[in-house]
Design an enzyme around this catalytic site. Structure first.
Site, mmCIF file in Angstrom:
data_model
loop_
_atom_site.group_PDB
_atom_site.id
_atom_site.type_symbol
_atom_site.label_atom_id
_atom_site.label_comp_id
_atom_site.label_asym_id
_atom_site.label_seq_id
_atom_site.Cartn_x
_atom_site.Cartn_y
_atom_site.Cartn_z
ATOM 1 N N GLU A 1 -2.441 9.667 7.326
ATOM 2 C CA GLU A 1 -0.977 9.503 7.269
ATOM 3 C C GLU A 1 -0.275 10.432 8.249
ATOM 4 O O GLU A 1 0.797 10.133 8.751
ATOM 5 C CB GLU A 1 -0.469 9.753 5.842
ATOM 6 C CG GLU A 1 -0.781 8.620 4.849
ATOM 7 C CD GLU A 1 0.027 7.343 5.092
ATOM 8 O OE1 GLU A 1 1.233 7.440 5.363
ATOM 9 O OE2 GLU A 1 -0.560 6.248 5.040
ATOM 10 N N GLY B 1 -2.962 9.168 -3.956
ATOM 11 C CA GLY B 1 -4.273 9.489 -4.527
ATOM 12 C C GLY B 1 -4.358 10.724 -5.389
ATOM 13 O O GLY B 1 -5.230 10.837 -6.247
ATOM 14 N N ASP C 1 0.858 -1.192 0.000
ATOM 15 C CA ASP C 1 0.000 0.000 0.000
ATOM 16 C C ASP C 1 0.888 1.235 0.000
ATOM 17 O O ASP C 1 2.079 1.163 0.327
ATOM 18 C CB ASP C 1 -0.907 0.019 1.242
ATOM 19 C CG ASP C 1 -1.839 1.234 1.236
ATOM 20 O OD1 ASP C 1 -2.426 1.539 0.182
ATOM 21 O OD2 ASP C 1 -1.968 1.900 2.279
ATOM 22 N N SER C 2 0.290 2.380 -0.347
ATOM 23 C CA SER C 2 1.041 3.628 -0.308
ATOM 24 C C SER C 2 1.456 3.970 1.124
ATOM 25 O O SER C 2 2.401 4.728 1.318
ATOM 26 C CB SER C 2 0.188 4.766 -0.872
ATOM 27 O OG SER C 2 -0.972 4.909 -0.082
ATOM 28 N N CYS D 1 -4.316 -1.421 -2.214
ATOM 29 C CA CYS D 1 -4.447 0.020 -2.436
ATOM 30 C C CYS D 1 -5.289 0.197 -3.692
ATOM 31 O O CYS D 1 -4.942 -0.332 -4.753
ATOM 32 C CB CYS D 1 -3.052 0.618 -2.637
ATOM 33 S SG CYS D 1 -3.044 2.355 -3.087
ATOM 34 N N ASN D 2 -6.394 0.924 -3.545
ATOM 35 C CA ASN D 2 -7.281 1.116 -4.693
ATOM 36 C C ASN D 2 -6.635 1.971 -5.770
ATOM 37 O O ASN D 2 -6.799 1.732 -6.955
ATOM 38 C CB ASN D 2 -8.572 1.794 -4.250
ATOM 39 C CG ASN D 2 -9.442 0.854 -3.448
ATOM 40 O OD1 ASN D 2 -10.311 0.196 -3.972
ATOM 41 N ND2 ASN D 2 -9.187 0.773 -2.148
ATOM 42 N N THR D 3 -5.903 2.993 -5.340
ATOM 43 C CA THR D 3 -5.288 3.905 -6.301
ATOM 44 C C THR D 3 -4.299 3.145 -7.174
ATOM 45 O O THR D 3 -4.290 3.288 -8.405
ATOM 46 C CB THR D 3 -4.585 5.065 -5.545
ATOM 47 O OG1 THR D 3 -5.500 5.590 -4.580
ATOM 48 C CG2 THR D 3 -4.166 6.157 -6.483
ATOM 49 N N CYS E 1 -11.066 2.983 -0.607
ATOM 50 C CA CYS E 1 -9.684 3.328 -0.289
ATOM 51 C C CYS E 1 -9.378 2.572 0.989
ATOM 52 O O CYS E 1 -10.156 2.644 1.958
ATOM 53 C CB CYS E 1 -9.543 4.834 -0.064
ATOM 54 S SG CYS E 1 -7.917 5.280 0.596
#
Ligand code: DGL
Length: 277
Positions: free
Chosen positions: A162, A47, A14-15, A77-79, A196
């Protein structure tokens, strides 16, 4: 005979912190495997970044996970799933290693969403990148053509998480604003996808602003169910995975910063290592 050391974990990418919401559910259902989590916190959020940048960053991280022994990587991660998955699967994998696999989180979610909505009006909350990619409406139309999809981008939500600023009053403004804007698009929405993987961390706040009759779908359990099913259908992959119940965490940020927040999200103490890109 001594057992050969087999280190072939499932890679979860993931980011930043969001993929932990997916990993948590996967480990619940499939505790026997080894997992290697990689959060690209140093470059999050993804994103609001361009297609090309998200693709390059994601590819770079996937390559690292492959080098660390993962035969299977989940883009939690959807993005990244929206902007990089197809290219990686079709263009890069055949050159890097055609026996490795990369899976995303959008497909398993869109396969089941129509089963939840009675009104056939579904809302998506996601990053700007995910919403602009139109991946959700396109994929949902394949499985449930009768479903109408309404999307709302929430560009501030990931930075709030974050930066550990999501539990204060200031964050309420941004949460309420986007929920209100989504619900204005249709008064028939009865199901909302948290599109997300960071957003489950806001779920209690999101619930405060949503009518009780709306079902919220988080992806952790959906993706975990999808992985159980995938491994049943792909015994050639399943047999390659090592099974020592081990979890390892890597972050592109400083581990100290990551550990504290990640442990809170994951519900267990996390000691991560730094991965230099
Ligand atoms: N967890 C990522 C997702 O599911 C967050 C993307 C970001 O870094 O903005 O889209």
């Amino acid at each position: 005979m001594t057992a050969q050391k087999n280190n072939s974990p499932i890679g979860i990418f993931d980011s930043g912190y969001g993929g932990l919401t997916v990993l948590k559910e996967i480990v619940k259902q499939l505790p026997q495997y080894d997992y290697l989590y990689l959060g690209d916190n140093a470059r999050a959020p993804y994103g609001t970044r361009s297609f090309e940048t998200v693709y390059q960053y994601t590819l770079e991280c996937v390559k690292h996970l492959f080098e660390m022994g993962c035969p299977l990587v989940i883009l939690a991660c959807n993005t990244a799933s929206a902007k990089a998955l197809r290219n990686i699967q079709q263009k890069d994998l055949p050159n890097i290693d055609p026996t490795k696999r990369v899976l995303g989180v959008i497909r398993p979610t869109t396969e089941i969403v129509g089963n939840y909505s009675k009104t056939k009006h579904v809302g998506i909350l996601g990053t700007t990148g995910t919403v602009n990619s139109n991946s959700y409406p396109i994929e949902i139309a394949k499985f449930f053509p009768e479903v109408k999809v309404f999307q709302e981008a929430c560009p501030m939500w990931v930075p709030l998480i974050e930066n550990n600023e999501f539990n204060n009053e200031g964050s309420n403004y941004f949460i309420e604003k986007h929920i209100h804007q989504l619900l204005k698009k249709s008064d028939k929405i009865d199901t909302i996808i948290l599109g997300c993987t960071h957003y489950p961390l806001l779920v209690n706040k999101i619930k405060q602003y949503l009518p009780h009759n709306i079902t919220i779908l988080s992806q952790g359990e959906i993706v975990a169910n999808g992985l159980v099913d995938y491994l049943k259908r792909h015994p050639e992959m399943e047999s390659r995975l090592s099974k020592n119940n081990q979890l390892e965490f890597f972050t592109t940020e400083t581990p100290e910063n990551f550990n504290e927040q990640a442990s809170r999200f994951f519900g267990k103490e996390i000691k991560s290592k730094h991965l230099g890109l």
